[in-house]
Design a protein around this motif. Sequence first.
Motif, PDB file in Angstrom:
ATOM      1  N   ASP A   1      -1.958   8.654   0.726  1.00 10.71           N
ATOM      2  CA  ASP A   1      -2.462   9.636  -0.222  1.00 10.71           C
ATOM      3  C   ASP A   1      -1.434  10.731  -0.428  1.00 10.71           C
ATOM      4  O   ASP A   1      -0.861  11.232   0.537  1.00 10.71           O
TER       5      ASP A   1
ATOM      6  N   GLY B   1       0.806  -1.203   0.000  1.00 11.97           N
ATOM      7  CA  GLY B   1       0.000   0.000   0.000  1.00 11.97           C
ATOM      8  C   GLY B   1       0.836   1.248   0.000  1.00 11.97           C
ATOM      9  O   GLY B   1       2.046   1.212  -0.074  1.00 11.97           O
TER      10      GLY B   1
ATOM     11  N   THR C   1       4.223   5.584  -6.600  1.00 11.31           N
ATOM     12  CA  THR C   1       3.045   4.927  -6.047  1.00 11.31           C
ATOM     13  C   THR C   1       2.014   5.959  -5.606  1.00 11.31           C
ATOM     14  O   THR C   1       0.801   5.752  -5.757  1.00 11.31           O
TER      15      THR C   1
ATOM     16  N   SER D   1      -3.935   5.873  -4.298  1.00 11.30           N
ATOM     17  CA  SER D   1      -4.479   4.832  -3.424  1.00 11.30           C
ATOM     18  C   SER D   1      -4.747   5.386  -2.026  1.00 11.30           C
ATOM     19  O   SER D   1      -4.119   6.339  -1.578  1.00 11.30           O
ATOM     20  N   LYS D   2      -5.691   4.772  -1.331  1.00 10.35           N
ATOM     21  CA  LYS D   2      -5.985   5.126   0.054  1.00 10.35           C
ATOM     22  C   LYS D   2      -5.199   4.271   1.043  1.00 10.35           C
ATOM     23  O   LYS D   2      -5.317   4.445   2.257  1.00 10.35           O
ATOM     24  N   LEU D   3      -4.409   3.343   0.547  1.00 14.87           N
ATOM     25  CA  LEU D   3      -3.667   2.433   1.419  1.00 14.87           C
ATOM     26  C   LEU D   3      -2.417   3.113   1.957  1.00 14.87           C
ATOM     27  O   LEU D   3      -1.845   3.979   1.315  1.00 14.87           O
TER      28      LEU D   3
ATOM     29  N   ASP E   1      -2.186  -1.290  -7.348  1.00 10.36           N
ATOM     30  CA  ASP E   1      -1.685   0.084  -7.306  1.00 10.36           C
ATOM     31  C   ASP E   1      -0.267   0.167  -7.858  1.00 10.36           C
ATOM     32  O   ASP E   1       0.057   1.040  -8.661  1.00 10.36           O
TER      33      ASP E   1
ATOM     34  N   GLY F   1      -3.027  -3.589  -3.076  1.00 13.02           N
ATOM     35  CA  GLY F   1      -1.872  -2.736  -3.336  1.00 13.02           C
ATOM     36  C   GLY F   1      -1.034  -3.207  -4.498  1.00 13.02           C
ATOM     37  O   GLY F   1      -0.319  -2.409  -5.116  1.00 13.02           O
TER      38      GLY F   1
END
Length: 449
Positions: A27, A24, A341, A346-348, A98, A95
Motif C-alpha cells: 500500500d 503484488g 504499481t 493494491s493490498k498485495l 494490478d 497482481g
Amino acid sequence: MERTARAPMLAILAVGSILLAACGHSDPAPTAGDATTTTAKAEAATGDFGTMKGVCGPGDPKSSGKAVRGVSDSTIQIGVLNDATSTLSPGLGAGYLDVAKAFTDWCNEAGGINGRKIEFVGRDAQISQAAARIIDACQSDFMLVGGATPFDANTVQPREKCGLGAIPAYAASPEAIDSKLQALPTRVANKQANLGMMRLLEPQFADAFQKIGMMAVDTPSLLKPSESTKAAMLNAGYKITSYQKLPLTTDNWRTVVQPLVGTAEAVAPAPSDPTALFQAINDVGYKPTLLFNAMGNAYNQQLITSMKAAPIDAPFYLGTTIYPLELEDQNPATKLAHDLTDTVGSKLPWDAGAIPPWASWLLFAQSATACGNDLTVQCVIDKATAQKDYTAAGLLSPVDLSDPDAIPPCIAVLSATAKGFAYDEKITQPTDGDGGVFNCDPENVVDAD
C-alpha cells in the motif's frame, strides 16, 4: 534416493512463485502517494520508461484496411490471464490485474499506442479453466499480455488455432514455452538452467553441494523445471543424495525431512510455502549446512514470512535474474515500476513477482508502437522476438527473446533472513560493467539434456 510424499495444497500457489508469478505490491503511504503520482505523471508525459524511450505516445491511428481482432481506430483490447477467483489458491495472479491497470493508466496518459488507448480484460482461468478462457479471448482480444496460469499446456492448441498472440508473465509447461505467436521475457529451466548461484557459492560450500537434498512438486508444470534443474546440477558435477517428488497435499512434513538427516547437507526446498518445512526441520533437529533456491522461484515475501514464523539455523541463498528490488534507488526502472504499481492501491506486497508482468507490458507496448499502423499480432511478435538482449529498461538481466529456451547467463545472489532479502555483491562478483549487479559468466548456464 527417490521417494514420494505429500506436500501442501499451497504448492499450487507456489506454481506462480516458481515461475515468478506471485505478483503484488504494498500500500502506498499517504505522504508518499503524492510524490509517487507526480513522478509517474512526469514519466507518462513523455511515454519513456527508464532507458526505454517512446514506449507509449500519441499518434493518428489509421486502419490498415484489414479488420484486426481487438483493434479499433481508437482502442486495443488486451486479455490478462489470471486465476484470481480460484478456490484452491484464492488471489493467484490477482497482481497481474494490478500491474495491468498501473501500466495501461500510465501508457494511456502518455497517449496510448500511437494514439490508441489500451483496454484490458481479465481472463480468470480459476486454475482449471484455462482453455475455456483462451476460447473467450479468441473472440475479442488482440493479444494476451502480462498474465499467466500455472497449468498452461492445454492453452496452446486453442491459442495457436485462433491466432491469439501472447507475451505472458511466464510460461510453465514445455508445450507453452515452445508455442507459436509468443514472446517470453522471463524464463524457467527447460533445456538449460542457470546454476550461477551454486557456482559462486561453491568455494564456501563445495562439500555440501556433494550432498544435496532436493524436493520437487509432482505436477507437470512444476516437475519439468525441477527435473531440468536436477539434470543440470548433475551435469555440473554436483551430487544429489535425496530427491523427493511431492504431491500437492501433506499430512506430515517430518516424513519429508527425516530422510535428509545424515544424507544431505545442502537443501533445495520444493516450490511451496516453506513454513511447515522449516518447522519440521526444527522439530526433527536437522542441521543442514545451507538451504538454497536453485530455480529462482523463492524471491517473494512468503519466504520471509516463513522465516519469521519458523526461524532456521542455516543460511538461505537464492539467485535471481531480476534487478534486486532492494537496490531500487539505484535503478530508475525498478523505482518507477514500484511507484506506478503503488498508485492502484493494491493490498498485495510489493515483491519480485511484479516484475515479469511489467516486463511483458513494456515489451508489448514497445513492439506495438514500432508496428505503427501495421498493427497485427505477427508484427508485434516479430518486433518482440527480434530482440536478443531485452532488459525491460533494466528490470531484468538481458534475455534473448529470439530463443524461448535460452536461459539468461546473468545472476545476482541474494541472502534471505527473517529481516528480508539482501543483495550479496561479494558473492555475486558482478561482471556487467561499472555499477552492475549481475554475474554474467557464460559458465553459469548448464545444459539440462
